[in-house]
Design an enzyme around this catalytic site. Structure first.
Site, PDB file in Angstrom:
ATOM      1  N   PRO A   1       9.201  -7.468   4.364  1.00 18.89           N
ATOM      2  CG  PRO A   1       9.904  -8.148   2.243  1.00 18.89           C
ATOM      3  CD  PRO A   1       8.701  -8.136   3.136  1.00 18.89           C
ATOM      4  CG  LEU A   2      10.735  -3.546   1.170  1.00 28.02           C
ATOM      5  CD1 LEU A   2      10.018  -3.123  -0.107  1.00 28.02           C
ATOM      6  CD2 LEU A   2      12.171  -3.049   1.170  1.00 28.02           C
TER       7      LEU A   2
ATOM      8  CE1 TYR B   1      -3.637 -10.802   5.167  1.00 29.90           C
ATOM      9  CE2 TYR B   1      -2.875 -11.601   3.040  1.00 29.90           C
ATOM     10  CZ  TYR B   1      -2.674 -11.417   4.388  1.00 29.90           C
ATOM     11  OH  TYR B   1      -1.494 -11.829   4.952  1.00 29.90           O
TER      12      TYR B   1
END
Length: 330
Positions: free
Chosen positions: A206-207, A57
């Site tokens: 998870p969203l 990242y």
């Protein structure tokens, strides 16, 4: 004061919800280090302990950011630092995954320097190198545990057989894979193997990359570099069908007096005591909202209604583009 209950990932104890830090460095527009550090500190104050990053990242930026946030020894003591290795390319270059023993050590030493810590609490294989036996990769990681440089081992986006083989070399504490109301891939084979072996589950996205919150109804306003612009579920045609799922979630959430995102997070929290999702955000407002969902209790009837509102086969489009899909379920 901490507000979160504690869950276990193998032998590792963490707060029941973690913080995904990818978006602080990668994928969702320009970084704001000061804001991100404040959010990390707020997370620790709320009882979030698992901070999830990667050497990939921002080409190391994410680990340096975590190091900055944890420079105070008191903050370091609060945190369970998780990072990952495996992507040996830079963003925009052809994808190169490395899991050979020499690279494992090289990557770990570099991560320790960027993080400014003497050990990594949870060290993941970010993607599986299909050209190297997983026994070699995990064997090299196990040497790092023996040396005290790593405490616990994890895998990311690994297939069931790979998990078994890895765990036979050294105990695997956690599997990190995408899991949410609109990504249910692991439920058929991977989840049962993890539970058989006592491996915890760390769901990322998870969203649904923010989609399940209801905040994104189009690609308008997203930075040109936002990774969602390349993902099939956000494209025309698929987007409209998927928005219908969110609308049904929003209706259920309104009945309960919570947001659609909180309902989606509570659903994943209810999948088991071995599940520690890592929703990502750079903003304290959304962090507080997410953490509140970790202690939201849902009845069997409410869970059934959520499943009916967001059935897995109703989601339009694959979760990644064709190139990225080649590196999952390894």
């Amino acid at each position: 004061m901490p507000t979160l209950p504690v869950r276990r990932l193998g032998e590792l104890s963490v707060g029941a919800q973690g913080l995904g830090c990818m978006g602080m460095s990668h994928g969702y527009g320009a970084a704001d280090d000061a804001q991100s550090v404040e959010t990390i500190h707020h997370a620790l104050d709320l009882g979030v302990t698992l901070l999830d990053g990667s050497d990939f990242y921002g080409h190391g930026h994410n680990e340096r950011l975590l190091g900055r946030a944890l420079a105070d020894p008191r903050r370091r003591e609060q945190a369970v630092v998780a990072t990952k290795f495996g992507f040996a390319n830079k963003l925009g270059e052809p994808t190169l995954i490395r899991g050979d023993a020499a690279y494992v050590r090289q990557a770990a030493e570099a991560s320790l320097r960027r993080l400014g810590v003497d050990h990594i609490d949870l060290y993941y294989v970010h993607r599986i190198d299909r050209n190297v036996p997983i026994e070699e990769t995990v064997g090299a990681m196990a040497e790092l545990v023996e040396e005290g440089k790593v405490r616990h081992l994890g895998l990311s986006e690994a297939g069931a057989e790979t998990i078994r083989r890895a765990h036979a070399v050294h105990p695997i504490a956690a599997l990190q894979s995408e899991w949410s109301l609109w990504t249910r891939d692991i439920e058929a084979e991977v989840l049962p193997v993890c539970r058989e072996l006592g491996i915890g589950i760390v769901p990322f996205s998870p969203l649904g990359r923010g989609f399940l919150t209801g905040r994104y109804t189009s690609l308008d306003g997203l930075p040109e570099t936002d990774l969602r612009r390349t993902q099939p579920r956000f494209t025309d045609g698929n987007l409209e069908q998927n928005l219908a799922i969110v609308a049904r979630l929003e209706a259920l959430a309104a009945e309960r007096g919570v947001t659609a995102g909180q309902l989606a997070l509570a659903w994943i929290q209810h999948r088991g005591e071995d599940v520690v999702p890592i929703p990502g955000t750079r903003r304290e407002k959304y962090l507080t909202e997410n953490v509140a969902a970790a202690t939201l209790t849902l009845s069997a009837e409410e869970l059934a209604a959520i499943d009916e509102a967001a059935p897995a086969d109703a989601v339009a489009g694959t979760r990644y583009d064709a190139n990225s899909l080649r590196f999952v379920n390894g």
